[in-house]
Structure formats: structure tokens, C-alpha cells
Scaffold this motif. Structure first.
Motif, PDB file in Angstrom:
ATOM      1  N   TYR A 194      49.099  49.396  39.710  1.00  0.00           N
ATOM      2  CA  TYR A 194      47.543  50.211  39.445  1.00  0.00           C
ATOM      3  C   TYR A 194      47.368  50.953  40.921  1.00  0.00           C
ATOM      4  O   TYR A 194      47.776  50.508  42.108  1.00  0.00           O
ATOM      5  CB  TYR A 194      46.498  49.311  39.548  1.00  0.00           C
ATOM      6  CG  TYR A 194      46.301  48.803  37.809  1.00  0.00           C
ATOM      7  CD1 TYR A 194      45.702  49.361  36.951  1.00  0.00           C
ATOM      8  CD2 TYR A 194      47.188  47.417  37.525  1.00  0.00           C
ATOM      9  CE1 TYR A 194      45.733  48.795  35.708  1.00  0.00           C
ATOM     10  CE2 TYR A 194      47.142  46.883  36.378  1.00  0.00           C
ATOM     11  CZ  TYR A 194      46.280  47.600  35.355  1.00  0.00           C
ATOM     12  OH  TYR A 194      46.205  47.012  34.124  1.00  0.00           O
TER      13      TYR A 194
ATOM     14  N   ARG B 125      47.431  53.788  35.927  1.00  0.00           N
ATOM     15  CA  ARG B 125      48.323  52.847  35.801  1.00  0.00           C
ATOM     16  C   ARG B 125      49.644  53.017  35.371  1.00  0.00           C
ATOM     17  O   ARG B 125      49.600  54.250  34.424  1.00  0.00           O
ATOM     18  CB  ARG B 125      47.399  52.151  34.547  1.00  0.00           C
ATOM     19  CG  ARG B 125      48.302  50.951  33.840  1.00  0.00           C
ATOM     20  CD  ARG B 125      47.472  50.205  32.808  1.00  0.00           C
ATOM     21  NE  ARG B 125      47.332  51.099  31.650  1.00  0.00           N
ATOM     22  CZ  ARG B 125      47.527  50.633  30.267  1.00  0.00           C
ATOM     23  NH1 ARG B 125      48.152  49.310  30.240  1.00  0.00           N
ATOM     24  NH2 ARG B 125      47.359  51.573  29.375  1.00  0.00           N
TER      25      ARG B 125
ATOM     26  N   ALA C 235      51.122  53.391  42.407  1.00  0.00           N
ATOM     27  CA  ALA C 235      50.987  52.696  41.314  1.00  0.00           C
ATOM     28  C   ALA C 235      52.385  52.303  40.788  1.00  0.00           C
ATOM     29  O   ALA C 235      52.758  51.174  40.347  1.00  0.00           O
ATOM     30  CB  ALA C 235      50.192  53.495  40.362  1.00  0.00           C
TER      31      ALA C 235
ATOM     32  N   GLU D  66      41.603  47.042  37.041  1.00  0.00           N
ATOM     33  CA  GLU D  66      42.762  46.839  36.109  1.00  0.00           C
ATOM     34  C   GLU D  66      42.221  47.252  34.681  1.00  0.00           C
ATOM     35  O   GLU D  66      40.778  46.899  34.355  1.00  0.00           O
ATOM     36  CB  GLU D  66      43.184  45.461  36.020  1.00  0.00           C
ATOM     37  CG  GLU D  66      43.607  44.913  37.470  1.00  0.00           C
ATOM     38  CD  GLU D  66      43.764  43.375  37.457  1.00  0.00           C
ATOM     39  OE1 GLU D  66      44.036  42.730  36.375  1.00  0.00           O
ATOM     40  OE2 GLU D  66      43.662  42.877  38.526  1.00  0.00           O
TER      41      GLU D  66
ATOM     42  N   SER E 189      44.105  35.287  44.323  1.00  0.00           N
ATOM     43  CA  SER E 189      44.109  36.513  44.889  1.00  0.00           C
ATOM     44  C   SER E 189      44.148  36.891  46.195  1.00  0.00           C
ATOM     45  O   SER E 189      43.302  36.167  46.758  1.00  0.00           O
ATOM     46  CB  SER E 189      43.199  37.674  44.161  1.00  0.00           C
ATOM     47  OG  SER E 189      41.979  37.053  44.478  1.00  0.00           O
TER      48      SER E 189
ATOM     49  N   ARG F  10      37.959  49.793  31.436  1.00  0.00           N
ATOM     50  CA  ARG F  10      38.947  49.794  32.860  1.00  0.00           C
ATOM     51  C   ARG F  10      37.919  50.736  33.643  1.00  0.00           C
ATOM     52  O   ARG F  10      37.268  51.762  33.163  1.00  0.00           O
ATOM     53  CB  ARG F  10      40.230  50.501  32.746  1.00  0.00           C
ATOM     54  CG  ARG F  10      40.681  50.710  34.166  1.00  0.00           C
ATOM     55  CD  ARG F  10      42.288  51.009  33.641  1.00  0.00           C
ATOM     56  NE  ARG F  10      42.710  51.561  34.863  1.00  0.00           N
ATOM     57  CZ  ARG F  10      43.716  52.464  34.908  1.00  0.00           C
ATOM     58  NH1 ARG F  10      43.943  52.973  33.459  1.00  0.00           N
ATOM     59  NH2 ARG F  10      44.265  52.908  35.731  1.00  0.00           N
TER      60      ARG F  10
ATOM     61  N   ALA G 196      48.617  41.630  38.823  1.00  0.00           N
ATOM     62  CA  ALA G 196      48.198  43.072  39.122  1.00  0.00           C
ATOM     63  C   ALA G 196      48.363  43.157  40.549  1.00  0.00           C
ATOM     64  O   ALA G 196      48.248  42.247  41.239  1.00  0.00           O
ATOM     65  CB  ALA G 196      46.748  43.044  38.788  1.00  0.00           C
TER      66      ALA G 196
ATOM     67  N   THR H 191      53.455  46.613  35.204  1.00  0.00           N
ATOM     68  CA  THR H 191      52.356  47.428  35.198  1.00  0.00           C
ATOM     69  C   THR H 191      51.917  47.284  36.717  1.00  0.00           C
ATOM     70  O   THR H 191      51.674  46.209  37.247  1.00  0.00           O
ATOM     71  CB  THR H 191      51.023  46.873  34.542  1.00  0.00           C
ATOM     72  OG1 THR H 191      51.746  46.975  33.061  1.00  0.00           O
ATOM     73  CG2 THR H 191      50.002  47.839  34.516  1.00  0.00           C
TER      74      THR H 191
ATOM     75  N   SER I  28      47.233  46.493  43.315  1.00  0.00           N
ATOM     76  CA  SER I  28      46.822  47.528  43.184  1.00  0.00           C
ATOM     77  C   SER I  28      46.486  48.212  44.703  1.00  0.00           C
ATOM     78  O   SER I  28      46.277  47.301  45.561  1.00  0.00           O
ATOM     79  CB  SER I  28      45.298  47.753  42.212  1.00  0.00           C
ATOM     80  OG  SER I  28      44.593  46.527  42.746  1.00  0.00           O
TER      81      SER I  28
END
Lengths: 465, 447
Positions: free
Chosen positions: B62, B53, B80, B333, A149, B328, A46, B60, A48
Motif C-alpha cells: 500500500y 494497492r 506500493a 488497508e 506494528s 478502505r 501490510a 499486497t 504502507s
């Protein structure tokens, strides 16, 4: 940035607040940019980014708080919020007076940033995480999973109040975390290491990913093969760094005026009295350079400071915010803190630690025939009214005849704050601090805990009977 | 407001040519905290945010924003998208198509009749009632009345567009009782969607009864005890491990249920179902965070672990498809989470006296340290707790500052009976269960 609301607008919001009859008002404006890169399952899982943006408005009526917040930054919304808060209180007409704001200069910033973490390329962050991951997996064939992370937040804050205070503050936090899961025969255990500073990406630049990966893996593998800890009262040597969570929970929270003002703390009205063993001196310091809980000003705009809490066992100060000062008469200590604009400030800890003593680690261990060595603490909690606390020990060993022997898992320490403070028999010399997140009435905030190694004469250990 | 945000996002996505979904949240909160007969803090607030997302080539990314201006939303979408291009591709990442939602009985809500003066009056009454309930109440350390209204909207470039409103009111109090130098604090919070169902005298009485009952604690010895977890303690303990049913935790090897599909993991009389459509329950909702219609899933069927919870990506990788349990927060996430975990036990519902019958039984009615003393990966727990010791069916004395330890699967396997006292999880919690009688758990104590 949108978060900087013009001071003329703030003056009009504060004036509107005072018109409702409030005797004090303040405005907390925040815009935070967050960024996180997280790796799991051998892949970048991920990435973000985010923006937190909002305004908190507080009105005080003889120490009583009316608080509101909004994501809107326009003058009409903020003046409307101030009036709504006054109306909710059913306040009468106040002496509408103008509030000329005077921009203040925060004292030296304890969180200087050598490298802005939000500017660090994400691919670079991902490569660092991959190196930590690979090192953890290389440490043992029993490592089944690794999470790692790097997260960062850059907060811009403006605080204005009806005394004319206007202060801007920038706070950048960088944190890294590596967690490994070891598995064998249907059993699995996790090991986690984290580091955090009030500062920039230099934390990552100065950290060895392989060393942190191995540390997390070693912890997980050690605990995987460890039997359960014994149960019952016994002497415990608690290691430095995050071991300080025991003082944070068992004593620190009980010194916050949030509890003291209501007489809901077991340490209420005990200034000048002995509350701990005479070998204990303790401090809460918001000024430590790059300290995880440091800031130039608190969340009420007051300069933070170093506050001595206990000297040779005697209580010397509480942690006092503006409302706490109004209610108790104690002088503010720059301890008003909050997670974000969504929370009214409350008295909270910053970087809290037991001061170093004269003993080596071996001295402390040598005093124990049979006990527990709590090398790495997890989290804990406390009930201020009763002082009852609990802490998880995530890596522990038996002490036998003064030596560290068998690793044991699943230990929890319980007791009451006043008891454990009196039971501290000896304090080591090797002070270290560690980062944590502290949750309480004004939300979850970065707070460092710390201590040298300490020997607690008797504490109840919950393992397996 | 959420319609404007939706339209702005869809326009920005079309302009950028990306596939996305978004969670749009907003809430309003009014709460009153009182102390000493005065309003200590009154909070009136509105806030929210948008979590985006983006899925691009199986990758993927975010981003979120608490600003809902068009430029902020376009920026979030772009961030994102850029983040997605950095991530590694993973199977099952594709956005799901819209599906018709099942019948859902939206909870009746009468909170609009509950104005701020009424909440202030209720809070002052609650504090006074707690103070008056027993002379041993020294301090009311917490007293708050309030309500939260929330709107959640899920939209996607594939056509998902689902919105759900909910609201809950609450009244909570913490009573600190003292006697002979001993202090105990206990809390009670009542949640309801109708203020007429919040009886502050009953809330005060419940907190004070618990605090006073906790006085007189005496030491016990460490050992293995037959244990009754009262319904709230049972819900708290099982709730702390609710993540072990997550398909995400399972695929990442971070659940004690890894490799246990089809195996006995609980007592043969025990069944656990996640039911998002349970009428009136605080975890109920018609769809999940991907807009998938909700449905009930049996997780443990008469002791056997039969199914896990999934969102779209984890369900695709597991080969089962989503179960409608995507979760979510707009800042976070996409994950997997239960809604209402309903535990049932096939056997007679035991009365309080039947539950504590036996030579030596420990009743646990309060657990602490749930955020630290549990290992979601191994299932181990070691938690500070308190309650009372019973011998030969008679209550002997309160116990405090002891530690209960075990493994959640061992504990579920050792459940021998359940009580006649069903407990509904409050908002934010998940487990609906009666009290549980457990054959044996390890107790660490100072006696």
C-alpha cells in the motif's frame, strides 16, 4: 520538499488575508511522510507508506475564526483561499499592509532523532515484529492471535503569521504496538502494549520485542481467566503511567480554554481556588525530551513550555491558545495544537501528569481493606460541561486487606471530575508517563498522560452486578 | 479531477507493469460554528487523496498521497509495489474483475442551494432557539451547521472504474442545562441532503428536552435491571460491535462470532441485514472499495448467525466470494465494513409506555465511552450511561454516571421487544434500529 512554501509567497498570502479586514492571519504548511509495517496471523500483513500534504489558512476577526485548507501549494490557490475565507465572512476592505516575515529559531528540539525511522529497513522492522509475535505465542498455548506494528511519521511544518512570525519545525514520531488475543472455550480476551516517543527508531532499538510480546500475552491470558469485576462504589488504587488518563479526562480537558472561554467547563473562573485534594499537584509540560506530546513550538508557532496547572489542590493555570487568550485574557501557554492542516488549532494538552507524592505503592494498597487495583487503564472520555467521565480498566485486580489478590475483568470507572479530584487520598512517588492519542475539537493528537500510583477514596466501579 | 488521477495511475502502472487498484477521494466542507451570537469558526475547505494497492505474486502493498501531481502518483505506485514485494503472499489477494452495478437510486441532493450566508443564519437561529427553549439552559456549548460533499472513485488495472458522489448537510447543537448545582449536556444533530429538511427549531428543542430531562438525577443501587435501550443508544451499542460480522475479524479470530456459524446468537425474533442499497440511508452506495456491486446480506436470520461480510480476499479464503463489503480509506488497508445494518424484530412495535411498563425498568438514552468500554474481540461492554428509572410504569427520576455491562451476544439474545420508533443512523454510523427492550443487564451505580 513541496511543503516548504517560499516566505515571499507566504507574505503575499498573509497580505491578501489582511486585505479582507482580518486583524490576524496565519498559515500552517505541512508535509508528513508516514510508514507502517504490520504483522498479523504469523505473516507480514501490510506494508504502507504515505504522504500527507496540505496548507491551512486561518483569519481572525476580533477573535472569531475563519479557517480553510487545501492540498494545493501554489500561490494562486493560497491567495484565492485567503480571499474566499474573507468573502465567506462577508468581510469588508481591510488595511492592506505588507507582512515582512522574520525567520525565527525554534528553541531546543525536544524530539531529537538518533535514527530516522523511515530509513530503518522494512525487513528489519518485520524481523522485530516477528520476534514479538513469537514471544507472545510462546508465552501461552492459549494465545490464538498476535498483531504487532511499527509506525512512524516524519512531519515538516512551516508556520507564518501576520505578526511576522516564520518558524519551521520537524517532528518525528515512532510508535510500536503489540496485541495478543487469548482464547479458550469460546471465550477470548485481548492484551495490548504500546510505546511511543517524539523521536526516532531508537524507540524500537531500545525495546525488547520478546518482553513486549510476553507482556501483551500475559495480560490477555490473565484476563481470560478472570471473573468479572464487582460493581459499586469502592476505593481504587490506579497504577502509574497510562493511569494518568484519569487526570487527563477528569481534569485536563476541563482546563482547556476551548471549553473555559465558553463557560462550558465546570472549572471556569476558578483560578486560585481549590479544585482538588490538597495532595494533588499537576503539570502540563510540552518540553520533556522525547515526550510523546512534546514539540519545540506549538501549532501556532509559539514555544511550548512547562505549565503548572494545580499546586497543592489549587488551580494555578488553564491551557491557553491564541484564540483562548483573546477570549479569556489569560496569557497563552503554547498549547495551540492540531492533528494536521485540516484542523484549526485549539488549546490542548501536551504531556500531562500528577506530580509525585511521598508514598510507596505498598503504602497506598495498605490503606485499602476491599477495593480495586487498576493496573492498566484503557481509554476514556469526559463531558466538559458536566465533568462526567468514564474510563475502561483493561487489567484490574481486587485489593483485599491491603493486598492485590484476584484479577478481574470488565471494570469501568465513572464519576465527575470535581468529585474524583477531591477524593484523591494519597499520591505515590513512582511517576511514569505513557503515550496516548487524544481526540478533541482540533483532531487526534499525540498526548502523554502520567502519574505516580494514586489512591482514590471512592469511585463508582461498573463491573457485573 | 479524479479522471486525471485515474489516467495518470493507469499510465504509471502500465509503465511499471503492475496490477493495482486505487481509491480516489475528494471532499469539500463548509461549516459554521457559532457561540454567543457570533460566528466562532467558519471553515471552507477542499481536500482529498489517493490510496494505491498493488498486488504482485499474491503479495499486497500500500501507499497513499494527498498530492495528485503525476510524479507523486508514480511515486505512490512505486512505493506500493516495493511494499508488496516485502509482504508475504496470501491466498485470495488477486484483484477482482469489473462487474455491472445494480440499479441504484442516487440520493436526491438539494444542498447546492444552501449557501454560506444561509448556513450562518441557520446556525445563529439554532443557538438562539436552544437558549430560548428553557430557562435552565445555561450554555450552548456546541452549535454547528454545515455540509460535506464527497466524491469516491475506485479504479483498477483490471478495468474497474466506478464513481459515486454524495453530500450531506447537518445542524447540531449541545445544550448544557443546570439546576441546583447539577449540570447536564445533551446533543442533537440532524442530517439531511435537503436543507429544507433541517428544522433548526426542532433540533434545538430535541437537545434541550434531553438535557433538561437529565436533570434531577438520583442514585440507584447496583444490580440487574430490565433495560430499555432507546433507539439511538441501541444503535450506538450495536454499532460499536459492527466489526464482529467482518470476515477479516473472523478469519483472524478477533470476533465473538468465531465458531458460531449457524448458531443462535440473538433472540429468535431478531433479524439483522446489511443493506447497502437502502434508499436514502446515509451508508448506501452502489459499489464497495474494490468496485464490487453492492448487495444486501442477511447476517442474523431469526436469531441465527448465517453470514458474514467479505471483501474479495476474505471472501476467497472463506470460499464464499466477496459480498461487496470491501472498505478502505485512501490512507488505509483494504478492510471489511457494513453499510446500513438494519435490525428488525418480529413482534408488535411497542409504544413508549409499553416499553417502560414493569415493576422496575431502566431507560438508557445516552451512552459514553464507546471507544474504550467495548471489547470487539470478546463482545464484552462496560459503558457509562444515563437515562431514567421507571417503576410500575411511572417515571421516577433521572439517573446519571452509572455503568451498564454485559456481552453483546447475551444482550441480543435477551431482546424481548422492540419499539415503534425507528432510528436512522447518521453518516459514519451504521445501525438502523428501533428501541430495544432487554430482559436484564448489569448496572453498576453509586447508590
Amino acid at each position: 520538499m513541496r511543503g516548504v512554501i517560499d516566505e515571499r509567497v507566504l507574505e503575499r498570502v498573509l497580505s491578501a488575508a489582511l486585505e479582507t479586514g482580518a486583524d490576524f492571519a496565519d498559515v500552517f504548511v505541512e508535509e508528513s511522510r508516514t510508514s507502517e509495517v504490520r504483522r498479523t496471523d504469523r505473516a507480514l500483513a501490510a506494508v504502507s507508506d504515505g504522504i500527507d500534504a496540505g496548507v491551512g489558512v486561518r483569519l481572525l476577526f476580533d477573535g472569531d475564526v475563519v479557517y480553510g485548507y487545501t492540498n494545493r501549494f501554489d500561490e494562486a490557490a493560497l491567495v484565492g483561499l485567503a480571499r474566499t475565507l474573507g468573502a465567506a465572512r462577508r468581510a469588508g476592505d481591510g488595511a492592506g499592509r505588507s507582512v515582512p516575515l522574520v525567520a525565527g529559531t525554534p528553541p531546543g528540539n525536544p524530539g531529537p532523532v538518533r535514527r530516522d525511522p523511515l530509513d530503518a529497513p522494512k525487513r528489519e522492522r518485520a524481523e522485530w515484529l516477528a520476534r514479538a509475535d513469537e514471544a507472545a505465542r510462546a508465552a501461552s498455548t492459549e494465545i490464538a492471535q498476535v498483531d504487532a506494528s511499527i509506525s512512524a511519521v516524519r512531519r515538516r511544518i512551516r508556520i507564518a503569521d501576520s505578526t511576522g512570525l516564520l518558524v519551521d519545525d520537524r517532528r518525528t514520531y515512532t510508535r510500536l504496538r503489540v496485541s495478543a488475543v487469548a482464547a479458550a472455550g469460546g471465550d477470548r480476551q485481548a492484551g495490548t502494549v504500546s510505546r511511543g516517543i517524539h523521536g526516532g527508531y531508537e524507540l524500537v532499538d531500545d525495546s525488547d520485542p520478546a518482553a513486549l510480546g510476553r507482556e501483551a500475552a500475559d495480560q490477555a491470558v490473565t484476563m481470560l481467566h478472570a471473573p468479572y469485576a464487582p460493581s459499586g462504589p469502592m476505593p481504587v488504587v490506579i497504577e502509574n503511567g497510562f493511569g494518568g488518563v484519569i487526570f487527563h479526562e477528569a481534569c485536563g480537558h476541563l482546563l482547556e480554554t476551548t471549553a473555559v472561554a465558553k463557560k462550558a467547563s465546570v472549572f471556569t473562573d476558578m483560578l486560585g481556588e481549590p479544585i482538588a485534594s490538597s495532595v494533588v499537584s499537576a503539570t502540563d509540560d510540552g518540553t520533556i525530551a522525547a515526550g510523546w506530546g512534546s514539540s519545540a513550538v506549538d501549532d501556532e508557532g509559539m514555544p511550548t513550555r512547562r505549565t503548572e496547572l494545580i499546586r497543592n489542590g489549587v488551580l494555578t493555570s488553564y491551557l491557553v491558545d491564541r484564540v483562548g487568550a483573546l477570549k479569556t485574557g489569560y496569557a497563552p501557554t503554547g498549547s495551540g495544537r492540531r492533528q494536521s492542516y485540516r484542523f484549526a488549532p485549539a488549546s490542548r494538552m501536551r504531556n500531562t501528569f500528577i506530580e509525585p507524592g511521598p508514598h510507596s505503592r505498598d503504602d497506598l494498597l495498605g490503606r485499602v481493606d476491599r477495593g480495586l487495583y487498576a493496573k492498566r487503564m484503557g481509554g476514556g472520555s469526559v463531558s466538559p460541561g458536566s465533568g462526567e467521565f468514564n474510563f475502561a480498566v483493561v487489567e484490574a485486580y481486587l485489593i483485599e486487606n491491603g493486598r492485590i489478590t484476584t484479577p478481574v475483568r470488565g471494570a469501568t470507572l465513572v464519576g465527575t471530575g470535581p468529585e474524583v479530584l477531591r477524593e484523591i487520598e494519597a499520591v505515590g512517588s513512582d511517576l511514569a508517563l505513557a503515550d496516548g492519542m487524544c481526540g478533541s475539537v482540533s483532531g487526534s493528537i499525540p498526548a502523554a498522560v502520567g502519574q505516580p500510583p494514586i489512591l482514590v477514596r471512592r469511585i463508582v466501579v461498573g463491573g457485573r452486578a | 479531477m479524479s479522471e486525471v488521477v485515474r489516467d495518470a495511475l493507469l499510465a504509471a502502472a502500465r509503465a511499471r507493469g503492475v496490477a493495482f487498484d486505487a481509491v480516489i477521494s475528494s471532499n469539500r466542507r463548509t461549516s459554521v460554528r457559532v457561540h454567543g451570537g457570533r460566528v466562532e469558526q467558519l471553515t471552507v475547505a477542499e481536500s482529498g487523496g489517493v490510496g494505491v494497492r498493488v498486488v504482485a505474486e499474491g503479495r499486497t502493498g500500500y501507499a497513499y498521497s494527498e498530492s495528485t501531481h503525476g510524479d507523486a502518483l508514480a511515486h505512490a505506485l512505486a512505493a506500493a509495489h516495493e511494499n508488496a514485494l516485502l509482504a508475504q503472499p496470501k491466498a485470495g489477494a488477486d484483484l477482482l474483475p469489473p462487474l455491472a452495478a445494480p440499479p441504484f437510486s442516487a440520493p436526491a441532493n438539494r444542498l447546492d442551494t444552501w449557501d454560506t450566508p444561509a448556513k450562518i443564519e441557520a446556525a445563529l437561529h439554532l443557538e438562539a432557539a436552544a437558549k430560548a427553549a428553557d430557562p435552565r439552559v445555561r450554555v450552548v456549548s456546541y452549535c454547528e451547521v454545515g455540509m460535506v460533499e464527497e466524491r469516491t472513485r475506485v479504479v483498477s488495472s483490471r478495468g474497474v472504474d466506478a464513481a459515486f458522489d454524495d453530500a450531506v448537510g447537518f445542524a447540531g447543537v449541545g445544550a448544557q442545562a443546570g439546576a441546583d448545582g447539577e449540570q447536564r449536556v445533551r446533543y442533537e444533530v440532524k442530517y439531511a441532503r435537503d436543507p429544507a429538511h433541517i428544522h433548526v427549531n426542532a433540533v434545538a428543542a430535541a437537545a434541550v428536552t434531553k438535557a433538561v430531562a437529565a436533570l434531577g438525577a438520583q442514585p440507584i443501587s447496583s444490580g440487574r435491571y430490565r433495560v430499555v435501550l432507546d433507539a439511538e443508544a441501541a444503535a450506538d451499542l450495536i454499532g460499536a460491535f459492527a466489526g464482529m460480522f467482518s470476515g477479516k475479524a473472523l478469519e483472524e479470530g478477533k470476533s465473538p462470532l468465531v465458531g458460531r456459524a449457524g448458531a443462535a446468537v440473538a433472540a429468535a425474533a431478531l433479524t439483522l441485514i446489511d443493506d447497502p442499497l437502502r434508499p436514502g440511508a446515509f451508508g448506501s452506495r452502489p459499489f464497495d472499495a474494490e468496485g464490487t456491486p453492492a448487495r444486501a446480506v442477511t447476517l442474523i436470520d431469526r436469531g441465527r448467525f448465517v453470514d458474514a461480510l467479505h471483501n474479495g480476499p476474505t471472501g476467497a479464503r472463506a470460499g464464499t466470494g466477496t459480498t461487496g463489503h470491501a472498505a478502505r480509506h485512501y490512507k488505509g488497508e483494504l478492510g471489511v465494513a457494513p453499510t446500513n445494518l438494519v435490525l428488525s424484530f418480529d413482534g408488535p412495535a411497542r409504544t413508549a409506555a409499553e416499553r417502560t411498563a414493569g415493576a422496575r425498568v431502566l431507560l438508557i438514552d445516552d451512552l459514553a465511552g464507546l471507544h474504550a468500554g467495548v471489547s470487539p474481540v470478546s463482545g464484552d461492554f462496560s459503558l457509562s450511561c444515563s437515562g431514567a428509572l421507571y417503576e410500575n410504569g411511572a417515571r421516577r427520576h433521572a439517573v446519571a454516571s452509572i455503568v451498564v455491562s454485559g456481552n453483546i451476544l447475551d444482550m441480543l439474545g435477551a431482546v424481548e421487544a422492540a419499539g415503534d420508533d425507528p432510528y436512522d443512523a447518521p453518516p459514519g454510523a451504521t445501525v438502523i434500529t428501533p428501541s430495544l427492550v432487554v430482559r436484564e443487564l448489569s448496572i453498576g451505580a453509586g447508590g
